[in-house]
Design a protein around this motif. Structure first.
Motif, PDB file in Angstrom:
ATOM      1  N   ASP A  22       0.869  -1.463   0.290  1.00 56.30           N
ATOM      2  CA  ASP A  22      -0.057  -0.225   0.469  1.00 56.30           C
ATOM      3  C   ASP A  22       1.032   1.090   0.046  1.00 56.30           C
ATOM      4  O   ASP A  22       0.224   2.021  -0.170  1.00 56.30           O
ATOM      5  N   GLY A  23       2.258   1.511   0.072  1.00 58.90           N
ATOM      6  CA  GLY A  23       3.231   1.916  -0.632  1.00 58.90           C
ATOM      7  C   GLY A  23       3.225   2.843   1.000  1.00 58.90           C
ATOM      8  O   GLY A  23       3.483   4.220   1.482  1.00 58.90           O
ATOM      9  N   SER A  24       2.078   2.577   2.058  1.00 57.70           N
ATOM     10  CA  SER A  24       2.135   3.277   3.711  1.00 57.70           C
ATOM     11  C   SER A  24       3.503   3.680   4.378  1.00 57.70           C
ATOM     12  O   SER A  24       3.918   4.011   5.163  1.00 57.70           O
ATOM     13  N   ARG A  25       4.475   3.258   3.916  1.00 57.21           N
ATOM     14  CA  ARG A  25       5.972   3.129   4.374  1.00 57.21           C
ATOM     15  C   ARG A  25       6.499   3.572   3.554  1.00 57.21           C
ATOM     16  O   ARG A  25       6.560   2.377   2.557  1.00 57.21           O
ATOM     17  N   ALA A  26       8.152   3.650   4.342  1.00 54.76           N
ATOM     18  CA  ALA A  26       9.059   3.691   2.457  1.00 54.76           C
ATOM     19  C   ALA A  26      10.579   3.969   3.451  1.00 54.76           C
ATOM     20  O   ALA A  26      10.443   3.975   4.639  1.00 54.76           O
ATOM     21  N   LEU A  27      11.752   3.382   3.094  1.00 57.38           N
ATOM     22  CA  LEU A  27      12.904   3.487   3.405  1.00 57.38           C
ATOM     23  C   LEU A  27      13.496   4.806   3.201  1.00 57.38           C
ATOM     24  O   LEU A  27      13.679   5.281   2.132  1.00 57.38           O
ATOM     25  N   THR A  28      13.197   5.740   3.715  1.00 51.38           N
ATOM     26  CA  THR A  28      13.889   7.071   3.926  1.00 51.38           C
ATOM     27  C   THR A  28      15.035   7.127   3.943  1.00 51.38           C
ATOM     28  O   THR A  28      16.500   8.403   3.386  1.00 51.38           O
ATOM     29  N   PHE A  29      16.196   6.791   4.424  1.00 49.82           N
ATOM     30  CA  PHE A  29      17.769   6.706   4.454  1.00 49.82           C
ATOM     31  C   PHE A  29      18.184   5.515   4.409  1.00 49.82           C
ATOM     32  O   PHE A  29      18.121   4.548   5.697  1.00 49.82           O
ATOM     33  N   ASP A  30      18.764   5.511   3.919  1.00 49.93           N
ATOM     34  CA  ASP A  30      19.993   3.923   3.391  1.00 49.93           C
ATOM     35  C   ASP A  30      21.593   4.449   4.031  1.00 49.93           C
ATOM     36  O   ASP A  30      22.128   5.303   3.104  1.00 49.93           O
ATOM     37  N   THR A  31      21.894   4.172   5.066  1.00 47.50           N
ATOM     38  CA  THR A  31      23.800   4.357   5.329  1.00 47.50           C
ATOM     39  C   THR A  31      24.062   3.730   4.487  1.00 47.50           C
ATOM     40  O   THR A  31      25.224   4.539   3.402  1.00 47.50           O
ATOM     41  N   SER A  32      24.021   2.534   3.487  1.00 44.66           N
ATOM     42  CA  SER A  32      25.562   2.192   2.880  1.00 44.66           C
ATOM     43  C   SER A  32      24.946   2.994   1.554  1.00 44.66           C
ATOM     44  O   SER A  32      25.836   3.265   0.634  1.00 44.66           O
ATOM     45  N   VAL A  33      23.939   3.367   1.440  1.00 47.70           N
ATOM     46  CA  VAL A  33      23.712   4.101  -0.357  1.00 47.70           C
ATOM     47  C   VAL A  33      23.936   5.370  -0.123  1.00 47.70           C
ATOM     48  O   VAL A  33      24.975   6.073  -0.845  1.00 47.70           O
ATOM     49  N   ALA A  34      24.275   5.648   0.660  1.00 46.31           N
ATOM     50  CA  ALA A  34      24.262   7.784   1.069  1.00 46.31           C
ATOM     51  C   ALA A  34      25.563   7.163   0.662  1.00 46.31           C
ATOM     52  O   ALA A  34      26.073   8.126   0.790  1.00 46.31           O
ATOM     53  N   LEU A  35      26.417   6.527   1.637  1.00 51.66           N
ATOM     54  CA  LEU A  35      28.223   6.585   2.246  1.00 51.66           C
ATOM     55  C   LEU A  35      28.253   6.272   0.182  1.00 51.66           C
ATOM     56  O   LEU A  35      29.500   6.917   0.237  1.00 51.66           O
TER      57      LEU A  35
END
Length: 188
Positions: A22-35
């Motif tokens: 339903d899209g009610s949750r989201a992954l807003t930050f991922d340390t490995s992607v950010a790095l």
């Protein structure tokens, strides 16, 4: 999470990934992607939040010295976010970029040290969250007027409230001379 480059070198738009049917949750930050994109989450030492009412303009704020990098998001409502590259050695020095941040898309901006930042609240109440990689040192604060003609920022709403500090801020021309020794206009 996806990371997109913007028209300002080093300013990154972080777009969350939907989780669940339903899209009610989201992954807003991922340390490995950010790095992988040069954002080291372990460097953030302060979290701050501000609340603004519709039409309020805050900015344009920055810091001298080593400055501070920020991760900015809108936790509630919607805001018109503005970044100005004030890093003299940057290939995009003087460039202005604008973004819409809201609590629906949940995008975040990574703003590198040396940039000016400001926003305008677009909804009745706006909660803005900042993750900052340096403790605040008020002696390093710099600001440029929100309506500076050389920056030509097109605020979407008539401003309702501007702090006395922001009304008394200096000009982009004066800050540019302070930073570079040259009064040239911003690039087209």
């Amino acid at each position: 999470m996806q990371v997109h480059r913007t028209v300002i070198d080093g300013v990154l738009l972080l777009v969350p990934s939907a989780i669940g049917v339903d899209g009610s949750r989201a992954l807003t930050f991922d340390t490995s992607v950010a790095l992988r994109h040069g954002i080291d989450a372990s460097r953030f030492v302060q979290d701050s939040q501000s609340r603004s009412m519709c039409g309020v303009v805050r900015g344009m704020h920055g810091r001298t010295g080593s400055g501070e990098a920020k991760l900015v998001r809108c936790a509630h409502g919607a805001m018109f976010d503005v970044v100005v590259d004030a890093r003299p050695g940057s290939p995009t020095f003087g460039r202005v970029a604008t973004f819409r941040l809201d609590d629906v898309d949940m995008h975040q901006l990574h703003i590198p040290a040396g940039c000016l930042h400001g926003f305008q609240a677009l909804t009745e109440t706006v909660d803005t969250c900042y993750r900052i990689d340096a403790e605040h040192d008020p002696t390093e604060d710099v600001s440029v007027r929100w309506d500076d003609p050389d920056l030509d920022i097109r605020w979407p709403l008539p401003p309702t409230v501007i702090s006395p500090k922001d009304r008394g801020a200096g000009s982009w021309r004066d800050l540019r001379v302070q930073l570079t020794g040259r009064p040239d206009r911003i690039p087209a």
